[in-house]
Design an enzyme around this catalytic site. Structure first.
Site, PDB file in Angstrom:
ATOM      1  N   ASP A   1    -115.033   5.437  -4.166  1.00  0.00           N
ATOM      2  CA  ASP A   1    -116.372   5.989  -3.979  1.00  0.00           C
ATOM      3  C   ASP A   1    -117.103   6.252  -5.296  1.00  0.00           C
ATOM      4  O   ASP A   1    -118.210   6.808  -5.294  1.00  0.00           O
ATOM      5  CB  ASP A   1    -116.307   7.245  -3.115  1.00  0.00           C
ATOM      6  CG  ASP A   1    -116.012   6.894  -1.662  1.00  0.00           C
ATOM      7  OD1 ASP A   1    -116.462   5.823  -1.213  1.00  0.00           O
ATOM      8  OD2 ASP A   1    -115.310   7.674  -0.985  1.00  0.00           O
TER       9      ASP A   1
ATOM     10  N   ASP B   1    -116.102   1.076   4.348  1.00  0.00           N
ATOM     11  CA  ASP B   1    -117.099   1.800   3.554  1.00  0.00           C
ATOM     12  C   ASP B   1    -117.274   1.207   2.153  1.00  0.00           C
ATOM     13  O   ASP B   1    -118.306   1.367   1.514  1.00  0.00           O
ATOM     14  CB  ASP B   1    -116.714   3.279   3.377  1.00  0.00           C
ATOM     15  CG  ASP B   1    -116.042   3.895   4.584  1.00  0.00           C
ATOM     16  OD1 ASP B   1    -115.460   3.153   5.388  1.00  0.00           O
ATOM     17  OD2 ASP B   1    -116.073   5.126   4.716  1.00  0.00           O
TER      18      ASP B   1
ATOM     19  N   ARG C   1    -119.946   4.864  12.138  1.00  0.00           N
ATOM     20  CA  ARG C   1    -120.437   4.856  10.756  1.00  0.00           C
ATOM     21  C   ARG C   1    -119.839   3.683   9.972  1.00  0.00           C
ATOM     22  O   ARG C   1    -120.487   3.110   9.110  1.00  0.00           O
ATOM     23  CB  ARG C   1    -120.181   6.194  10.062  1.00  0.00           C
ATOM     24  CG  ARG C   1    -120.946   6.320   8.761  1.00  0.00           C
ATOM     25  CD  ARG C   1    -121.139   7.740   8.256  1.00  0.00           C
ATOM     26  NE  ARG C   1    -119.931   8.417   7.886  1.00  0.00           N
ATOM     27  CZ  ARG C   1    -119.371   9.407   8.555  1.00  0.00           C
ATOM     28  NH1 ARG C   1    -119.929   9.843   9.673  1.00  0.00           N
ATOM     29  NH2 ARG C   1    -118.265   9.990   8.139  1.00  0.00           N
TER      30      ARG C   1
ATOM     31  N   TRP D   1    -121.836   1.061   7.809  1.00  0.00           N
ATOM     32  CA  TRP D   1    -121.558   0.726   6.390  1.00  0.00           C
ATOM     33  C   TRP D   1    -121.417  -0.788   6.242  1.00  0.00           C
ATOM     34  O   TRP D   1    -121.843  -1.370   5.252  1.00  0.00           O
ATOM     35  CB  TRP D   1    -120.256   1.371   5.910  1.00  0.00           C
ATOM     36  CG  TRP D   1    -120.167   2.854   5.737  1.00  0.00           C
ATOM     37  CD1 TRP D   1    -119.117   3.656   6.119  1.00  0.00           C
ATOM     38  CD2 TRP D   1    -121.103   3.738   5.087  1.00  0.00           C
ATOM     39  NE1 TRP D   1    -119.347   4.962   5.758  1.00  0.00           N
ATOM     40  CE2 TRP D   1    -120.549   5.041   5.133  1.00  0.00           C
ATOM     41  CE3 TRP D   1    -122.351   3.550   4.483  1.00  0.00           C
ATOM     42  CZ2 TRP D   1    -121.203   6.157   4.591  1.00  0.00           C
ATOM     43  CZ3 TRP D   1    -123.009   4.653   3.953  1.00  0.00           C
ATOM     44  CH2 TRP D   1    -122.441   5.932   4.010  1.00  0.00           C
TER      45      TRP D   1
HETATM   46  N1  GLY Z   1    -117.157   7.106   3.343  1.00  0.00           N
HETATM   47  C1  GLY Z   1    -116.609   8.153   4.126  1.00  0.00           C
HETATM   48  C2  GLY Z   1    -117.397   8.451   5.326  1.00  0.00           C
HETATM   49  O1  GLY Z   1    -118.293   7.724   5.693  1.00  0.00           O
HETATM   50  O2  GLY Z   1    -117.130   9.477   5.927  1.00  0.00           O
END
Ligand code: GLY
Length: 396
Positions: free
Chosen positions: A113, A174, A246, A250
């Site tokens: 990240d 992600d 999610r 992403w």
């Molecule tokens: N990248 C971690 C989340 O979306 O929670």
């Protein structure tokens, strides 16, 4: 890795033939409302950072230690772009030193990240204001991200120490959002290695994280020593076989952004398949449940997945050919989702809340931030409004 099925037809194509009744004034008003909250949050957050998710829709305040710290400066930069008010620029640029210190002292930097963290905190102020310290810091972060690559498997490990047996060789969907830092560093320095690592990663990750039906695994393990694929599973989704909303969002946005840099049409086709799968599994108000396995049940929504998907659909639509029937459909779908968020999911009635969007889910399996504000949802909500208000040059 199997052969992918034909992409599903878009179920709501009729609805998505036209945009909602929401013109520039509607988006500007929604953005003004968000910026008002940002202004008051400057006084509340002071030198700290909002944690990833709210507690009673207020963010706990933490030091610069989580993967989500950069969403706050990212929002400050968007507020500056919307208003031109130097208050937001000063507050945003003031964080650059803190992100440099985090890197220098290796504070929670053992994560892919670094892309989220340093794109919004440092690439953005370099792009907007030519902040040279921010540029240098972002390149250092890109160098650190390269160290997370497993040479043999050709992928960037998501979490933890590279030798931790529980995390070794694990990639997650992600990560597609962390690759723009590498593409950017490659362009800035002229060194091909950043782009080479990113290209290899996205191609391998797409081959295994995306299932035959265009849904996605959240995470996938490779044998780091041989490069052999092992298995997909979930961390934040409902089950190993389901599709975390999610994560799918992403994937849409990350692939569309990779296309922006690489111009490889295969990436657009992947984003298209992921987008159709996502759009075909939305409830009536178009704001996804936290996992796409749920269709019409009493589960929590994840407004953050919706906001990320809006940005992804707009980016994807931009990349598609003018004659492509999905071009307008995706753009209109993005606007319908954004209009639903702006109409029914904001904290505009709540002076107490420090968030912008209600009804996000951080991690239901971990019972973290369930039906709460989520700072990444807030950032992408502001980003999608920005994209709807004006022609916008992404920070990514
Ligand atoms: N990248 C971690 C989340 O979306 O929670």
């Amino acid at each position: 890795m199997g052969v992918r099925k034909e992409r599903e037809p878009l179920k709501r194509r009729e609805l998505f033939m036209s945009p909602p009744h929401a013109g520039k004034d509607f988006w500007r008003e929604a953005m003004n409302c968000s910026v008002n909250k940002i202004e008051s949050n400057i006084r509340v957050f002071k030198d700290l950072y909002p944690g990833p998710a709210g507690v009673g829709n207020r963010y706990p305040l933490i030091k610069n230690t989580d993967w989500t710290s950069s969403f706050w400066p990212g929002m400050l930069f968007l507020a500056w772009e919307h208003t031109g008010n130097d208050l937001y620029r000063r507050a945003g640029e003031a964080r650059v030193a803190d992100f440099r210190e985090r890197l220098d002292r290796r504070i929670e930097t053992g994560t892919h990240d670094l892309g989220f963290l340093y794109t919004l905190s440092c690439v953005a102020p370099w792009r907007l204001f030519g902040n040279a310290t921010a540029r240098e810091t972002a390149i250092m972060a890109a160098d650190m991200l390269l160290l997370r690559r497993h040479e043999k498997a050709g992928v960037i490990q998501a979490w933890g120490d590279l030798n931790d047996p529980r995390q070794r060789g694990r990639v997650i969907i992600d990560c597609a959002m962390n690759l723009p830092l590498l593409y950017w560093a490659g362009e800035e320095t002229g060194e091909p290695r950043y782009r080479e690592v990113a290209v290899k990663h996205i191609n391998i990750a797409n081959a295994f994280l995306i299932r035959e039906d265009w849904s996605t695994f959240h995470t996938y393990f490779f044998d780091a020593d041989t490069g052999s694929p092992i298995r997909g599973n979930t961390a934040q989704g409902y089950s190993d076989a389901s599709c975390w909303a999610r994560g799918q969002a992403w994937g849409i946005y990350g692939n569309a952004l990779s296309y922006r840099y690489l111009r490889d049409p295969a990436l657009l086709e992947i984003a298209r398949g992921l987008a159709r799968y996502f759009l075909n599994r939305l409830p009536e108000d178009l704001v996804a449940y936290w996992d796409l396995i749920f269709l019409q049940v009493s589960e929590e929504r994840d407004s953050s997945a919706a906001a990320i998907a809006v940005c992804g659909l707009l980016e994807l639509s931009d990349g598609l050919d003018a004659k492509d029937p999905d071009k307008e459909a995706f753009k209109n779908a993005a606007q319908h989702i954004a209009a639903s968020l702006a109409a029914s999911y904001t904290t505009r009635e709540s002076l107490e809340s420090t968030g912008l969007l209600l009804h996000g889910v951080y991690s239901k399996p971990d019972k973290k931030g369930v039906d709460e504000c989520a700072i990444f949802g807030d950032y992408f909500y502001m980003e999608c409004l920005t994209r709807l208000c004006r022609v916008w040059e992404p920070y990514w």
